[in-house]
Design a protein around this motif. Structure first.
Motif, PDB file in Angstrom:
ATOM      1  N   GLU A 199      65.048  48.325  31.185  1.00 14.19           N
ATOM      2  CA  GLU A 199      63.908  49.192  31.510  1.00 14.19           C
ATOM      3  C   GLU A 199      63.687  50.301  30.478  1.00 14.19           C
ATOM      4  O   GLU A 199      62.556  50.506  30.032  1.00 14.19           O
ATOM      5  CB  GLU A 199      64.081  49.786  32.912  1.00 14.19           C
ATOM      6  N   PRO A 200      64.721  51.038  30.049  1.00 11.28           N
ATOM      7  CA  PRO A 200      64.476  52.073  29.040  1.00 11.28           C
ATOM      8  C   PRO A 200      63.954  51.514  27.716  1.00 11.28           C
ATOM      9  O   PRO A 200      63.177  52.181  27.026  1.00 11.28           O
ATOM     10  CB  PRO A 200      65.852  52.731  28.864  1.00 11.28           C
ATOM     11  N   LEU A 201      64.370  50.300  27.359  1.00  7.37           N
ATOM     12  CA  LEU A 201      63.897  49.698  26.116  1.00  7.37           C
ATOM     13  C   LEU A 201      62.412  49.411  26.185  1.00  7.37           C
ATOM     14  O   LEU A 201      61.713  49.447  25.164  1.00  7.37           O
ATOM     15  CB  LEU A 201      64.667  48.408  25.828  1.00  7.37           C
ATOM     16  N   HIS A 202      61.912  49.114  27.384  1.00  5.25           N
ATOM     17  CA  HIS A 202      60.471  48.965  27.572  1.00  5.25           C
ATOM     18  C   HIS A 202      59.781  50.313  27.686  1.00  5.25           C
ATOM     19  O   HIS A 202      58.765  50.569  27.042  1.00  5.25           O
ATOM     20  CB  HIS A 202      60.180  48.155  28.840  1.00  5.25           C
ATOM     21  N   ALA A 203      60.320  51.197  28.513  1.00  8.45           N
ATOM     22  CA  ALA A 203      59.619  52.419  28.925  1.00  8.45           C
ATOM     23  C   ALA A 203      59.408  53.413  27.797  1.00  8.45           C
ATOM     24  O   ALA A 203      58.541  54.294  27.913  1.00  8.45           O
ATOM     25  CB  ALA A 203      60.383  53.090  30.064  1.00  8.45           C
ATOM     26  N   VAL A 204      60.149  53.286  26.715  1.00 11.58           N
ATOM     27  CA  VAL A 204      59.948  54.210  25.595  1.00 11.58           C
ATOM     28  C   VAL A 204      58.509  54.118  25.076  1.00 11.58           C
ATOM     29  O   VAL A 204      58.001  55.048  24.445  1.00 11.58           O
ATOM     30  CB  VAL A 204      60.990  53.930  24.487  1.00 11.58           C
ATOM     31  N   GLY A 253      66.388  61.464  24.152  1.00 11.23           N
ATOM     32  CA  GLY A 253      65.768  62.545  24.891  1.00 11.23           C
ATOM     33  C   GLY A 253      64.298  62.323  25.196  1.00 11.23           C
ATOM     34  O   GLY A 253      63.638  63.212  25.744  1.00 11.23           O
ATOM     35  N   LEU A 254      63.779  61.163  24.859  1.00  6.07           N
ATOM     36  CA  LEU A 254      62.359  60.884  25.077  1.00  6.07           C
ATOM     37  C   LEU A 254      62.038  60.591  26.537  1.00  6.07           C
ATOM     38  O   LEU A 254      60.961  60.930  27.024  1.00  6.07           O
ATOM     39  CB  LEU A 254      61.911  59.711  24.205  1.00  6.07           C
ATOM     40  N   LEU A 255      62.956  59.940  27.240  1.00  7.86           N
ATOM     41  CA  LEU A 255      62.696  59.535  28.614  1.00  7.86           C
ATOM     42  C   LEU A 255      63.042  60.662  29.579  1.00  7.86           C
ATOM     43  O   LEU A 255      63.996  61.405  29.361  1.00  7.86           O
ATOM     44  CB  LEU A 255      63.501  58.290  28.970  1.00  7.86           C
ATOM     45  N   PRO A 256      62.295  60.813  30.660  1.00  6.38           N
ATOM     46  CA  PRO A 256      62.608  61.856  31.640  1.00  6.38           C
ATOM     47  C   PRO A 256      63.922  61.567  32.341  1.00  6.38           C
ATOM     48  O   PRO A 256      64.312  60.401  32.504  1.00  6.38           O
ATOM     49  CB  PRO A 256      61.425  61.803  32.608  1.00  6.38           C
ATOM     50  N   TYR A 265      55.931  54.588  26.656  1.00  7.10           N
ATOM     51  CA  TYR A 265      55.090  55.606  27.288  1.00  7.10           C
ATOM     52  C   TYR A 265      55.487  57.034  26.921  1.00  7.10           C
ATOM     53  O   TYR A 265      54.869  57.979  27.426  1.00  7.10           O
ATOM     54  CB  TYR A 265      55.135  55.421  28.810  1.00  7.10           C
ATOM     55  N   TYR A 266      56.487  57.176  26.042  1.00  9.17           N
ATOM     56  CA  TYR A 266      56.988  58.512  25.722  1.00  9.17           C
ATOM     57  C   TYR A 266      57.187  58.785  24.229  1.00  9.17           C
ATOM     58  O   TYR A 266      57.277  59.944  23.828  1.00  9.17           O
ATOM     59  CB  TYR A 266      58.333  58.748  26.435  1.00  9.17           C
ATOM     60  N   TRP A 279      70.726  50.769  24.722  1.00  6.77           N
ATOM     61  CA  TRP A 279      70.420  51.552  25.919  1.00  6.77           C
ATOM     62  C   TRP A 279      70.863  52.996  25.733  1.00  6.77           C
ATOM     63  O   TRP A 279      70.105  53.937  26.015  1.00  6.77           O
ATOM     64  CB  TRP A 279      71.119  50.899  27.108  1.00  6.77           C
ATOM     65  N   VAL A 280      72.068  53.168  25.241  1.00 14.31           N
ATOM     66  CA  VAL A 280      72.577  54.524  24.997  1.00 14.31           C
ATOM     67  C   VAL A 280      71.723  55.244  23.965  1.00 14.31           C
ATOM     68  O   VAL A 280      71.390  56.426  24.120  1.00 14.31           O
ATOM     69  CB  VAL A 280      74.054  54.479  24.544  1.00 14.31           C
ATOM     70  N   ALA A 281      71.335  54.535  22.922  1.00 14.69           N
ATOM     71  CA  ALA A 281      70.531  55.154  21.868  1.00 14.69           C
ATOM     72  C   ALA A 281      69.187  55.643  22.397  1.00 14.69           C
ATOM     73  O   ALA A 281      68.729  56.745  22.076  1.00 14.69           O
ATOM     74  CB  ALA A 281      70.325  54.172  20.716  1.00 14.69           C
ATOM     75  N   VAL A 282      68.536  54.821  23.230  1.00 17.25           N
ATOM     76  CA  VAL A 282      67.240  55.220  23.784  1.00 17.25           C
ATOM     77  C   VAL A 282      67.402  56.410  24.724  1.00 17.25           C
ATOM     78  O   VAL A 282      66.643  57.384  24.652  1.00 17.25           O
ATOM     79  CB  VAL A 282      66.563  54.041  24.504  1.00 17.25           C
TER      80      VAL A 282
END
Length: 293
Positions: A21-26, A280-283, A28-29, A273-276
């Motif tokens: 999910e974080p790999l996708h969600a970046v 600090g981009l994701l809430p 939007y941020y 995952w850790v890198a994303v």
């Protein structure tokens, strides 16, 4: 095709979602993606003016009613506010190209040399096999993304696979909510009631205080929340059933991989995952309940 036991369905599938999910969600941020949106003419003071057209672009030029149906938990007013003008600013094809350029820049900024590493290419190949095995019948957002051409670069393939798999899961989640009898705003109220995220975070989806209160009253009448809006035991059981049903509906694509390949993908994804997350981009708190469910 490899059949897996219930352990994968109830645990591993959800873990894979948490990792992907974080790999996708970046999308939007990341500032690189906002720059692409701004170049097309979208406002970027907040994320919503580009979020809706970026995510809806695979559907083509569709109206707010269809987007609200597919996105489900957003207020139709909020969807219309951003979708009604969206296709006058840029067409879906321009948005699809812009989001790939933006993700290319974002991944390179976040991952550095790892963007072109053998490990990322291996992860992309495994995730792609699962994504290509996803049955998209009855899943409009997954089907729309599956119809797109695959990017050539491995890091963009990883992002596209993550996107297709998360939309596949999301489409199934809506089916689980419908079976549970939770309408769009009730789905948020009931999720907030179990502490998945704060009420303030869920309010970002555009529902009015009156609509939120009315949904809470409906849930209270069903014995799912108490007077303060906290989930009762029945409410927690219902949400647990929704998440378990979602996991079952999301499990099928992973049957394209062996258990050993799934373990390897989990191992590979951890670093990215850790890198994303470290970017600090994701809430720190999201409406998806990752880390809470």
């Amino acid at each position: 095709m490899v059949k897996h036991d219930d352990g994968l369905e109830s645990g591993r599938v959800r873990q894979l979602w948490h990792l992907l999910e974080p790999l996708h969600a970046v999308l939007y941020y990341a500032p690189e993606v906002f720059e692409e949106a701004a170049a097309l003419g979208y406002a970027t003071e907040e994320r919503w003016p580009s979020y809706f057209p970026y995510r809806a672009a695979p559907l083509g030029v569709v109206g707010a009613e269809r987007v609200a149906s597919a996105f489900y938990s957003f207020s139709p007013r909020m969807v219309a506010e951003h979708i009604d003008p969206a296709w006058k600013i840029a067409d879906p094809e321009a948005l699809l190209q812009a989001r790939l350029r933006g993700i290319d820049g974002a991944y390179r900024a976040i991952l550095g040399d790892r963007t072109d590493s053998p490990e990322l290419a291996e992860a992309a190949a495994l995730a792609r096999r699962a994504a290509e095995a996803a049955d998209t019948a009855g899943r409009p957002l997954a089907a729309a993304n599956a119809a797109l051409d695959w990017p050539q670069a491995p890091h963009l393939q990883l992002w596209h696979a993550a996107t297709l798999l998360r939309e596949h899961r999301g489409d199934g989640h809506i089916a689980a909510l419908l079976v549970a009898g939770l309408d769009p705003v009730e789905s948020l109220v009931s999720f907030a009631a179990i502490g998945a995220a704060s009420v303030e975070r869920f309010e970002s989806r555009g529902w009015s205080p009156g609509e939120w209160a009315a949904a809470r009253a409906r849930l209270a009448a069903r014995g799912l929340v108490d007077a303060e809006g906290t989930a009762t035991e029945a409410g927690r059981d219902l949400r647990r059933t929704v998440e378990e049903h979602t996991d079952r509906l999301a499990a099928a694509p992973w049957q394209a991989l062996t258990l050993e390949e799934i373990d390897r993908l989990v191992e590979l994804l951890g670093e990215f995952w850790v890198a994303v997350l470290s970017s600090g981009l994701l809430p720190s708190e999201t409406t998806l309940g990752i880390g809470k469910v």
